[in-house]
Design a protein around this motif. Structure first.
Motif, PDB file in Angstrom:
ATOM      1  N   ALA A   1       3.881   4.648   3.151  1.00  0.00           N
ATOM      2  CA  ALA A   1       3.670   4.635   1.741  1.00  0.00           C
ATOM      3  C   ALA A   1       3.524   3.301   1.270  1.00  0.00           C
ATOM      4  CB  ALA A   1       4.535   5.762   1.235  1.00  0.00           C
ATOM      5  N   MET A   2       4.460   2.451   1.267  1.00  0.00           N
ATOM      6  CA  MET A   2       4.222   1.333   0.775  1.00  0.00           C
ATOM      7  C   MET A   2       3.081   0.312   1.294  1.00  0.00           C
ATOM      8  SD  MET A   2       7.227   0.377  -1.160  1.00  0.00           S
ATOM      9  CE  MET A   2       7.746  -1.184  -0.842  1.00  0.00           C
ATOM     10  N   LEU A   3       2.778   0.685   2.400  1.00  0.00           N
ATOM     11  CA  LEU A   3       1.846  -0.185   3.157  1.00  0.00           C
ATOM     12  C   LEU A   3       0.278   0.366   2.430  1.00  0.00           C
ATOM     13  CD1 LEU A   3       0.227  -1.994   5.240  1.00  0.00           C
ATOM     14  CD2 LEU A   3       0.600  -0.197   6.839  1.00  0.00           C
ATOM     15  N   MET A   4       0.365   1.733   2.494  1.00  0.00           N
ATOM     16  CA  MET A   4      -0.829   2.475   1.804  1.00  0.00           C
ATOM     17  C   MET A   4      -1.177   1.958   0.384  1.00  0.00           C
ATOM     18  SD  MET A   4      -2.457   4.015   4.131  1.00  0.00           S
ATOM     19  CE  MET A   4      -2.136   2.301   5.150  1.00  0.00           C
ATOM     20  N   ALA A   5      -0.101   1.983  -0.356  1.00  0.00           N
ATOM     21  CA  ALA A   5       0.127   1.655  -1.782  1.00  0.00           C
ATOM     22  C   ALA A   5      -0.676   0.215  -1.913  1.00  0.00           C
ATOM     23  CB  ALA A   5       1.284   1.771  -2.448  1.00  0.00           C
ATOM     24  N   GLU A   6      -0.148  -0.873  -1.042  1.00  0.00           N
ATOM     25  CA  GLU A   6      -0.375  -2.166  -1.040  1.00  0.00           C
ATOM     26  C   GLU A   6      -2.106  -2.128  -0.632  1.00  0.00           C
ATOM     27  OE1 GLU A   6      -0.534  -5.911  -1.995  1.00  0.00           O
ATOM     28  OE2 GLU A   6       1.501  -4.947  -2.003  1.00  0.00           O
TER      29      GLU A   6
ATOM     30  N   GLN B   1      -4.332  -0.875  -3.609  1.00  0.00           N
ATOM     31  CA  GLN B   1      -4.354  -2.010  -4.797  1.00  0.00           C
ATOM     32  C   GLN B   1      -5.301  -3.187  -4.063  1.00  0.00           C
ATOM     33  OE1 GLN B   1      -0.761  -3.538  -5.764  1.00  0.00           O
ATOM     34  NE2 GLN B   1      -1.320  -4.798  -7.384  1.00  0.00           N
ATOM     35  N   SER B   2      -5.346  -3.724  -2.877  1.00  0.00           N
ATOM     36  CA  SER B   2      -5.998  -4.652  -2.306  1.00  0.00           C
ATOM     37  C   SER B   2      -7.347  -4.195  -2.382  1.00  0.00           C
ATOM     38  CB  SER B   2      -5.433  -4.962  -1.015  1.00  0.00           C
ATOM     39  OG  SER B   2      -4.271  -5.392  -1.049  1.00  0.00           O
ATOM     40  N   ILE B   3      -7.667  -3.044  -1.924  1.00  0.00           N
ATOM     41  CA  ILE B   3      -9.017  -2.802  -1.632  1.00  0.00           C
ATOM     42  C   ILE B   3     -10.106  -2.214  -3.031  1.00  0.00           C
ATOM     43  CG2 ILE B   3      -8.912  -0.206  -1.105  1.00  0.00           C
ATOM     44  CD1 ILE B   3     -10.947  -2.839   0.820  1.00  0.00           C
ATOM     45  N   GLU B   4      -9.105  -2.297  -4.111  1.00  0.00           N
ATOM     46  CA  GLU B   4      -9.636  -1.802  -5.200  1.00  0.00           C
ATOM     47  C   GLU B   4     -11.271  -2.316  -5.747  1.00  0.00           C
ATOM     48  OE1 GLU B   4      -7.047  -1.893  -8.717  1.00  0.00           O
ATOM     49  OE2 GLU B   4      -6.401   0.135  -8.455  1.00  0.00           O
ATOM     50  N   ASP B   5     -11.142  -3.688  -5.698  1.00  0.00           N
ATOM     51  CA  ASP B   5     -12.239  -4.374  -6.046  1.00  0.00           C
ATOM     52  C   ASP B   5     -13.095  -4.528  -4.876  1.00  0.00           C
ATOM     53  OD1 ASP B   5     -11.006  -6.182  -4.313  1.00  0.00           O
ATOM     54  OD2 ASP B   5     -11.057  -7.760  -5.659  1.00  0.00           O
ATOM     55  N   GLY B   6     -12.960  -3.672  -3.874  1.00  0.00           N
ATOM     56  CA  GLY B   6     -14.132  -3.659  -2.713  1.00  0.00           C
ATOM     57  C   GLY B   6     -13.964  -4.760  -1.756  1.00  0.00           C
ATOM     58  N   ARG B   7     -12.920  -5.713  -1.872  1.00  0.00           N
ATOM     59  CA  ARG B   7     -12.612  -6.789  -0.741  1.00  0.00           C
ATOM     60  C   ARG B   7     -11.132  -6.953  -0.655  1.00  0.00           C
ATOM     61  NH1 ARG B   7     -12.090 -11.835  -1.434  1.00  0.00           N
ATOM     62  NH2 ARG B   7     -11.876 -12.884  -3.760  1.00  0.00           N
ATOM     63  N   ILE B   8     -10.494  -7.744   0.287  1.00  0.00           N
ATOM     64  CA  ILE B   8      -9.529  -8.027   0.206  1.00  0.00           C
ATOM     65  C   ILE B   8      -9.114  -9.633   0.285  1.00  0.00           C
ATOM     66  CG2 ILE B   8      -7.270  -7.884   1.869  1.00  0.00           C
ATOM     67  CD1 ILE B   8      -8.132  -5.226   2.959  1.00  0.00           C
ATOM     68  N   SER B   9      -8.470 -10.027  -0.563  1.00  0.00           N
ATOM     69  CA  SER B   9      -8.448 -11.456  -0.616  1.00  0.00           C
ATOM     70  C   SER B   9      -7.487 -11.817   0.292  1.00  0.00           C
ATOM     71  CB  SER B   9      -8.034 -12.142  -1.851  1.00  0.00           C
ATOM     72  OG  SER B   9      -6.544 -11.499  -2.331  1.00  0.00           O
ATOM     73  N   VAL B  10      -7.287 -13.250   0.485  1.00  0.00           N
ATOM     74  CA  VAL B  10      -6.301 -14.081   1.434  1.00  0.00           C
ATOM     75  C   VAL B  10      -4.967 -13.463   1.096  1.00  0.00           C
ATOM     76  CG1 VAL B  10      -5.469 -15.996   2.114  1.00  0.00           C
ATOM     77  CG2 VAL B  10      -8.051 -15.895   2.096  1.00  0.00           C
TER      78      VAL B  10
ATOM     79  N   GLU C   1      -4.079 -10.945  -0.557  1.00  0.00           N
ATOM     80  CA  GLU C   1      -3.630  -9.464  -0.343  1.00  0.00           C
ATOM     81  C   GLU C   1      -3.652  -9.294   0.842  1.00  0.00           C
ATOM     82  OE1 GLU C   1      -6.336  -7.640  -4.179  1.00  0.00           O
ATOM     83  OE2 GLU C   1      -7.346  -8.413  -2.370  1.00  0.00           O
ATOM     84  N   ALA C   2      -4.332  -9.942   1.834  1.00  0.00           N
ATOM     85  CA  ALA C   2      -4.039  -9.919   3.256  1.00  0.00           C
ATOM     86  C   ALA C   2      -2.716 -10.126   3.745  1.00  0.00           C
ATOM     87  CB  ALA C   2      -5.175 -10.778   3.983  1.00  0.00           C
ATOM     88  N   LYS C   3      -2.277 -11.305   3.155  1.00  0.00           N
ATOM     89  CA  LYS C   3      -0.881 -11.857   3.286  1.00  0.00           C
ATOM     90  C   LYS C   3       0.165 -10.682   3.053  1.00  0.00           C
ATOM     91  CE  LYS C   3      -1.687 -16.760   3.222  1.00  0.00           C
ATOM     92  NZ  LYS C   3      -1.535 -18.163   2.596  1.00  0.00           N
ATOM     93  N   ARG C   4       0.083  -9.931   1.847  1.00  0.00           N
ATOM     94  CA  ARG C   4       0.865  -8.953   1.502  1.00  0.00           C
ATOM     95  C   ARG C   4       0.832  -7.743   2.295  1.00  0.00           C
ATOM     96  NH1 ARG C   4      -1.177 -10.119  -4.059  1.00  0.00           N
ATOM     97  NH2 ARG C   4      -2.141  -7.997  -3.688  1.00  0.00           N
ATOM     98  N   LEU C   5      -0.472  -7.491   2.911  1.00  0.00           N
ATOM     99  CA  LEU C   5      -0.740  -6.358   3.868  1.00  0.00           C
ATOM    100  C   LEU C   5      -0.068  -6.486   5.235  1.00  0.00           C
ATOM    101  CD1 LEU C   5      -4.327  -5.238   3.062  1.00  0.00           C
ATOM    102  CD2 LEU C   5      -2.242  -3.720   2.707  1.00  0.00           C
ATOM    103  N   LEU C   6      -0.056  -7.797   5.497  1.00  0.00           N
ATOM    104  CA  LEU C   6       0.451  -8.235   6.720  1.00  0.00           C
ATOM    105  C   LEU C   6       1.874  -8.269   6.802  1.00  0.00           C
ATOM    106  CD1 LEU C   6       0.325  -9.642   9.718  1.00  0.00           C
ATOM    107  CD2 LEU C   6       0.286 -11.552   8.631  1.00  0.00           C
ATOM    108  N   LYS C   7       2.613  -8.789   5.587  1.00  0.00           N
ATOM    109  CA  LYS C   7       4.083  -8.432   5.480  1.00  0.00           C
ATOM    110  C   LYS C   7       4.548  -6.771   5.459  1.00  0.00           C
ATOM    111  CE  LYS C   7       7.721  -9.550   2.327  1.00  0.00           C
ATOM    112  NZ  LYS C   7       8.370 -10.205   1.144  1.00  0.00           N
TER     113      LYS C   7
END
Length: 152
Positions: free
Chosen positions: A106-111, A114-123, A125-131
């Motif tokens: 659930a934490m991963l999906m929430a992250e 939030q990351s995809i809200e603007d249509g792209r995943i920034s660096v 955001e990708a690091k947070r998703l990786l974590k």
């Protein structure tokens, strides 16, 4: 080879930044410029990689073995990395692992949401998703170990 080289350089950079540039210089005896060349994507440094002894020195003090994991992934090998003592593993059994797995997913999906809200995943955001993905993986490892305990 260019793709592999770029992949290894990104993980070399992650390793140096994990340790910190100043401490990395102290650990390896290399200058900031030399360390920077090892992960530079400039054409003039395309064939320059960090020596394996320097990788080993840095991974010993890093929070994660970035380059070793990258090499394993390139060969299709999975690593199990635990940066905690064996007795620190949760002992609640498989049931608590299933709950932890649900919570972590659930934490991963929430992250991700939030990351995809603007249509792209920034660096970042990708690091947070990786974590979050790594933390989810750790729950799965704990679950696997608990299942192995119950099976024996």
């Amino acid at each position: 080879m260019a793709i592999i080289g770029s992949y290894l350089k990104k993980h070399t950079e992650a390793l140096v930044k994990d340790v910190g540039i100043e401490p990395a210089c102290a650990v390896t005896g290399k200058s900031k410029a030399t360390l920077g060349r090892y992960y530079s994507d400039n054409d003039e440094h395309a064939d320059r990689f960090m020596p394996i002894d320097a990788v080993a020195q840095l991974e010993e003090v890093a929070s994660y073995p970035h380059v070793t994991a990258a090499l394993a992934e390139l060969r299709g090998v999975g690593l199990s990395f635990e940066n905690r003592p064996n007795n620190a593993r949760r002992s609640g059994g498989v049931n608590s692992d299933v709950i932890a797995l649900s919570q972590r997913f659930a934490m991963l999906m929430a992250e991700y949401q939030q990351s995809i809200e603007d249509g792209r995943i920034s660096v970042n955001e990708a690091k947070r998703l990786l974590k979050e993905t790594t933390l989810l993986q750790q729950v799965l490892v704990d679950m696997k170990l608990n299942l192995e305990d119950e099976a024996s």
